[in-house]
Design a protein around this motif. Structure first.
Motif, PDB file in Angstrom:
ATOM      1  N   ASP A 125     -33.482 -49.638 -15.571  1.00 30.72           N
ATOM      2  CA  ASP A 125     -31.984 -49.925 -14.681  1.00 30.72           C
ATOM      3  C   ASP A 125     -32.176 -50.895 -14.030  1.00 30.72           C
ATOM      4  OD1 ASP A 125     -30.819 -47.168 -15.788  1.00 30.72           O
ATOM      5  OD2 ASP A 125     -31.632 -45.850 -14.328  1.00 30.72           O
ATOM      6  N   GLU A 126     -33.467 -51.185 -13.319  1.00 23.65           N
ATOM      7  CA  GLU A 126     -33.401 -52.519 -12.725  1.00 23.65           C
ATOM      8  C   GLU A 126     -33.267 -53.664 -13.457  1.00 23.65           C
ATOM      9  OE1 GLU A 126     -36.749 -52.642 -10.096  1.00 23.65           O
ATOM     10  OE2 GLU A 126     -37.128 -50.855 -10.344  1.00 23.65           O
ATOM     11  N   VAL A 127     -33.616 -53.769 -14.635  1.00 22.56           N
ATOM     12  CA  VAL A 127     -33.354 -54.726 -15.475  1.00 22.56           C
ATOM     13  C   VAL A 127     -31.992 -55.026 -15.814  1.00 22.56           C
ATOM     14  CG1 VAL A 127     -34.029 -56.012 -17.645  1.00 22.56           C
ATOM     15  CG2 VAL A 127     -35.754 -55.184 -16.313  1.00 22.56           C
ATOM     16  N   LYS A 128     -31.392 -53.936 -16.393  1.00 20.44           N
ATOM     17  CA  LYS A 128     -29.744 -53.920 -16.552  1.00 20.44           C
ATOM     18  C   LYS A 128     -29.140 -54.378 -15.414  1.00 20.44           C
ATOM     19  CE  LYS A 128     -27.958 -49.708 -16.678  1.00 20.44           C
ATOM     20  NZ  LYS A 128     -27.406 -48.519 -17.163  1.00 20.44           N
ATOM     21  N   GLY A 129     -29.604 -53.792 -14.335  1.00 23.85           N
ATOM     22  CA  GLY A 129     -28.818 -54.090 -13.073  1.00 23.85           C
ATOM     23  C   GLY A 129     -28.860 -55.726 -12.693  1.00 23.85           C
ATOM     24  N   LYS A 130     -29.990 -56.290 -12.940  1.00 28.93           N
ATOM     25  CA  LYS A 130     -29.855 -57.679 -12.607  1.00 28.93           C
ATOM     26  C   LYS A 130     -29.238 -58.352 -13.813  1.00 28.93           C
ATOM     27  CE  LYS A 130     -34.918 -57.611 -10.502  1.00 28.93           C
ATOM     28  NZ  LYS A 130     -35.743 -58.401 -10.031  1.00 28.93           N
ATOM     29  N   VAL A 131     -29.251 -57.997 -14.914  1.00 34.17           N
ATOM     30  CA  VAL A 131     -28.498 -58.614 -15.922  1.00 34.17           C
ATOM     31  C   VAL A 131     -26.871 -58.767 -15.576  1.00 34.17           C
ATOM     32  CG1 VAL A 131     -27.622 -58.767 -18.293  1.00 34.17           C
ATOM     33  CG2 VAL A 131     -30.040 -58.590 -17.714  1.00 34.17           C
ATOM     34  N   LYS A 132     -26.469 -57.437 -15.048  1.00 35.96           N
ATOM     35  CA  LYS A 132     -25.189 -57.280 -14.856  1.00 35.96           C
ATOM     36  C   LYS A 132     -24.748 -57.915 -13.489  1.00 35.96           C
ATOM     37  CE  LYS A 132     -24.041 -52.669 -16.483  1.00 35.96           C
ATOM     38  NZ  LYS A 132     -23.736 -51.363 -15.852  1.00 35.96           N
ATOM     39  N   GLU A 133     -25.670 -58.126 -12.600  1.00 33.58           N
ATOM     40  CA  GLU A 133     -25.511 -58.787 -11.514  1.00 33.58           C
ATOM     41  C   GLU A 133     -25.466 -60.361 -11.625  1.00 33.58           C
ATOM     42  OE1 GLU A 133     -27.399 -59.556  -6.914  1.00 33.58           O
ATOM     43  OE2 GLU A 133     -28.552 -58.656  -8.350  1.00 33.58           O
ATOM     44  N   GLY A 134     -26.209 -60.668 -12.392  1.00 33.78           N
ATOM     45  CA  GLY A 134     -26.109 -62.360 -12.678  1.00 33.78           C
ATOM     46  C   GLY A 134     -25.050 -62.799 -13.612  1.00 33.78           C
ATOM     47  N   VAL A 135     -24.475 -61.762 -14.567  1.00 30.82           N
ATOM     48  CA  VAL A 135     -23.335 -61.870 -15.485  1.00 30.82           C
ATOM     49  C   VAL A 135     -22.148 -62.013 -14.486  1.00 30.82           C
ATOM     50  CG1 VAL A 135     -21.779 -61.076 -17.123  1.00 30.82           C
ATOM     51  CG2 VAL A 135     -24.134 -61.235 -17.611  1.00 30.82           C
ATOM     52  N   GLY A 136     -21.897 -61.001 -13.372  1.00 26.34           N
ATOM     53  CA  GLY A 136     -21.015 -60.750 -12.483  1.00 26.34           C
ATOM     54  C   GLY A 136     -20.760 -62.060 -11.658  1.00 26.34           C
ATOM     55  N   SER A 137     -21.972 -62.389 -11.151  1.00 22.76           N
ATOM     56  CA  SER A 137     -22.144 -63.657 -10.239  1.00 22.76           C
ATOM     57  C   SER A 137     -21.699 -65.111 -10.963  1.00 22.76           C
ATOM     58  CB  SER A 137     -23.388 -63.952  -9.892  1.00 22.76           C
ATOM     59  OG  SER A 137     -23.512 -65.008  -8.977  1.00 22.76           O
ATOM     60  N   THR A 181     -19.721 -65.086 -13.796  1.00 22.24           N
ATOM     61  CA  THR A 181     -18.038 -65.010 -14.044  1.00 22.24           C
ATOM     62  C   THR A 181     -17.318 -64.862 -12.857  1.00 22.24           C
ATOM     63  OG1 THR A 181     -18.280 -62.599 -14.532  1.00 22.24           O
ATOM     64  CG2 THR A 181     -18.767 -64.246 -16.448  1.00 22.24           C
ATOM     65  N   ASP A 182     -17.761 -64.577 -11.704  1.00 23.50           N
ATOM     66  CA  ASP A 182     -17.027 -64.284 -10.530  1.00 23.50           C
ATOM     67  C   ASP A 182     -16.354 -63.102 -10.630  1.00 23.50           C
ATOM     68  OD1 ASP A 182     -16.611 -65.249  -8.011  1.00 23.50           O
ATOM     69  OD2 ASP A 182     -14.486 -65.907  -8.413  1.00 23.50           O
ATOM     70  N   ASP A 183     -17.278 -62.234 -11.540  1.00 21.70           N
ATOM     71  CA  ASP A 183     -16.559 -60.705 -11.322  1.00 21.70           C
ATOM     72  C   ASP A 183     -17.388 -59.965 -10.318  1.00 21.70           C
ATOM     73  OD1 ASP A 183     -16.038 -58.055 -11.991  1.00 21.70           O
ATOM     74  OD2 ASP A 183     -16.249 -58.163 -14.086  1.00 21.70           O
ATOM     75  N   HIS A 184     -16.810 -59.631  -9.368  1.00 22.59           N
ATOM     76  CA  HIS A 184     -17.420 -58.887  -8.093  1.00 22.59           C
ATOM     77  C   HIS A 184     -17.639 -57.489  -8.392  1.00 22.59           C
ATOM     78  CE1 HIS A 184     -16.924 -62.460  -5.592  1.00 22.59           C
ATOM     79  NE2 HIS A 184     -15.679 -62.564  -5.906  1.00 22.59           N
ATOM     80  N   SER A 185     -16.985 -56.963  -9.057  1.00 17.65           N
ATOM     81  CA  SER A 185     -16.822 -55.534  -9.633  1.00 17.65           C
ATOM     82  C   SER A 185     -18.287 -55.351 -10.300  1.00 17.65           C
ATOM     83  CB  SER A 185     -15.739 -55.084 -10.180  1.00 17.65           C
ATOM     84  OG  SER A 185     -16.020 -53.584 -10.737  1.00 17.65           O
ATOM     85  N   LEU A 186     -18.418 -56.070 -11.374  1.00 19.07           N
ATOM     86  CA  LEU A 186     -19.676 -56.372 -12.243  1.00 19.07           C
ATOM     87  C   LEU A 186     -20.979 -56.546 -11.540  1.00 19.07           C
ATOM     88  CD1 LEU A 186     -20.715 -55.623 -15.133  1.00 19.07           C
ATOM     89  CD2 LEU A 186     -20.397 -58.208 -15.433  1.00 19.07           C
ATOM     90  N   GLU A 187     -20.916 -57.563 -10.483  1.00 22.20           N
ATOM     91  CA  GLU A 187     -21.901 -58.010  -9.599  1.00 22.20           C
ATOM     92  C   GLU A 187     -22.428 -56.654  -8.776  1.00 22.20           C
ATOM     93  OE1 GLU A 187     -22.996 -61.306  -6.534  1.00 22.20           O
ATOM     94  OE2 GLU A 187     -21.082 -61.385  -7.544  1.00 22.20           O
TER      95      GLU A 187
END
Length: 58
Positions: free
Chosen positions: A12-24, A26-32
């Motif tokens: 869960d932590e790793v998945k979250g870091k990936v999502k946060e990075g991708v969201g950041s 792509t400027d997708d605040h929801s995904l971040e």
């Protein structure tokens, strides 16, 4: 902490870091935000398992 639960919490932590990075990136605040939430969920799971371990030792 059981190995399976430890892996689940870390995943869960790793998945979250990936999502946060991708969201950041792509400027997708929801995904971040979702990524930060996943990281928090993993940390809470890990903490809960540590508490269980403390009580099992006694």
């Amino acid at each position: 902490m059981s190995t399976e639960r430890k892996i689940d919490a870390k995943a869960d932590e790793v998945k979250g870091k990936v999502k946060e990075g991708v969201g950041s990136a792509t400027d997708d605040h929801s995904l971040e935000a979702e990524g930060k939430g996943d990281q928090a969920k993993g940390k809470v799971k890990e903490a809960a398992e540590k508490v269980k371990d403390v009580f099992k030792k006694d």
